[in-house]
Every structure is written in C-alpha cells, then in structure tokens.
Design a protein around this motif. Sequence first.
Motif, PDB file in Angstrom:
ATOM      1  N   GLU A  68       0.853  -1.219   0.119  1.00  0.00           N
ATOM      2  CA  GLU A  68       0.004   0.091  -0.018  1.00  0.00           C
ATOM      3  C   GLU A  68       0.779   1.189  -0.059  1.00  0.00           C
ATOM      4  O   GLU A  68       1.952   1.049   0.762  1.00  0.00           O
ATOM      5  N   GLY A  69       0.614   2.085  -0.753  1.00  0.00           N
ATOM      6  CA  GLY A  69       1.342   3.444  -0.571  1.00  0.00           C
ATOM      7  C   GLY A  69       0.392   4.644  -1.089  1.00  0.00           C
ATOM      8  O   GLY A  69      -0.618   4.581  -1.537  1.00  0.00           O
ATOM      9  N   THR A  70       1.031   5.750  -1.171  1.00  0.00           N
ATOM     10  CA  THR A  70       0.281   7.046  -1.739  1.00  0.00           C
ATOM     11  C   THR A  70       1.011   7.504  -2.787  1.00  0.00           C
ATOM     12  O   THR A  70       2.306   7.580  -3.004  1.00  0.00           O
ATOM     13  N   VAL A  71       0.130   7.877  -3.819  1.00  0.00           N
ATOM     14  CA  VAL A  71       0.912   8.451  -5.157  1.00  0.00           C
ATOM     15  C   VAL A  71       1.241   9.824  -4.988  1.00  0.00           C
ATOM     16  O   VAL A  71       0.645  10.654  -4.150  1.00  0.00           O
ATOM     17  N   ILE A  72       2.593  10.110  -5.290  1.00  0.00           N
ATOM     18  CA  ILE A  72       3.207  11.226  -5.182  1.00  0.00           C
ATOM     19  C   ILE A  72       3.392  12.111  -6.542  1.00  0.00           C
ATOM     20  O   ILE A  72       3.743  13.136  -6.581  1.00  0.00           O
ATOM     21  N   SER A 117      -5.468   6.889 -14.490  1.00  0.00           N
ATOM     22  CA  SER A 117      -6.573   6.578 -13.606  1.00  0.00           C
ATOM     23  C   SER A 117      -6.593   7.038 -12.277  1.00  0.00           C
ATOM     24  O   SER A 117      -7.352   7.041 -11.413  1.00  0.00           O
ATOM     25  N   VAL A 118      -5.102   7.197 -11.825  1.00  0.00           N
ATOM     26  CA  VAL A 118      -4.887   7.658 -10.427  1.00  0.00           C
ATOM     27  C   VAL A 118      -4.385   9.140 -10.509  1.00  0.00           C
ATOM     28  O   VAL A 118      -4.048   9.580 -11.362  1.00  0.00           O
ATOM     29  N   ILE A 130      -3.302   0.224  -3.580  1.00  0.00           N
ATOM     30  CA  ILE A 130      -2.755  -1.052  -3.306  1.00  0.00           C
ATOM     31  C   ILE A 130      -2.179  -1.662  -4.421  1.00  0.00           C
ATOM     32  O   ILE A 130      -2.623  -1.501  -5.494  1.00  0.00           O
ATOM     33  N   PHE A 131      -0.716  -1.912  -4.416  1.00  0.00           N
ATOM     34  CA  PHE A 131      -0.505  -2.548  -5.638  1.00  0.00           C
ATOM     35  C   PHE A 131       0.429  -3.941  -5.575  1.00  0.00           C
ATOM     36  O   PHE A 131       0.663  -4.458  -4.226  1.00  0.00           O
ATOM     37  N   ALA A 135      -6.101  -1.516  -6.425  1.00  0.00           N
ATOM     38  CA  ALA A 135      -7.218  -0.760  -6.110  1.00  0.00           C
ATOM     39  C   ALA A 135      -6.789   0.653  -5.687  1.00  0.00           C
ATOM     40  O   ALA A 135      -5.628   0.843  -5.371  1.00  0.00           O
ATOM     41  N   ILE A 136      -7.659   1.556  -5.909  1.00  0.00           N
ATOM     42  CA  ILE A 136      -7.467   2.979  -5.068  1.00  0.00           C
ATOM     43  C   ILE A 136      -8.537   2.782  -4.119  1.00  0.00           C
ATOM     44  O   ILE A 136      -9.641   2.633  -3.961  1.00  0.00           O
ATOM     45  N   ILE A 137      -7.819   3.258  -2.841  1.00  0.00           N
ATOM     46  CA  ILE A 137      -8.369   3.024  -1.519  1.00  0.00           C
ATOM     47  C   ILE A 137      -9.121   4.417  -1.365  1.00  0.00           C
ATOM     48  O   ILE A 137      -8.392   5.714  -1.708  1.00  0.00           O
ATOM     49  N   LYS A 138     -10.579   4.596  -1.535  1.00  0.00           N
ATOM     50  CA  LYS A 138     -11.462   5.893  -1.091  1.00  0.00           C
ATOM     51  C   LYS A 138     -11.756   6.194   0.437  1.00  0.00           C
ATOM     52  O   LYS A 138     -11.803   5.368   0.847  1.00  0.00           O
TER      53      LYS A 138
END
Length: 71
Positions: A14-18, A34-35, A42-43, A68-71
């Motif tokens: 899991e991480g945050t897109v920078i 799409s991000v 989650i990758f 997945a993209i965590i909302k």
Amino acid sequence: IILPETIEAERPQEGTVIAVGKGRYDDGALIPMSVNVGDRIIFSKYGYDEVKIDGVEYFVVKEENILAIIK
C-alpha cells in the motif's frame, strides 16, 4: 485451506501516489492515468521498481500493477 508461512511476504503493498505521468499511448491516442497525486493505492508486491533519489526510496509502479484505489 492451508496458507503457507510465506503468505505475509506475498501480500500486496500500500502507498500514496506522489507523482503520475501523462498516461500511455494506444493506437496513437493518449489514455490518461486513472490515479491522481494523493490517492492511496494497493499494488502488486512484485509489480514495482525501486529507485533512490536524494536518499529517499521510491517505488515506480505501472498502472497495470495497481490493484485498487482506496477511497
């Protein structure tokens, strides 16, 4: 169901897109990402490359390896 002891090592990351690129080209048309910056994702555990810039470690992930993209 028997889960091997190595299951912990096989879990997705899991991480945050920078940062994101413009997207990819398909038959000459640009398909946008799409991000977005700031999304938590989650990758795939083995679906990234590690790079170190100024002593900070980053993961470079292809969009196809984002689960997945965590909302």
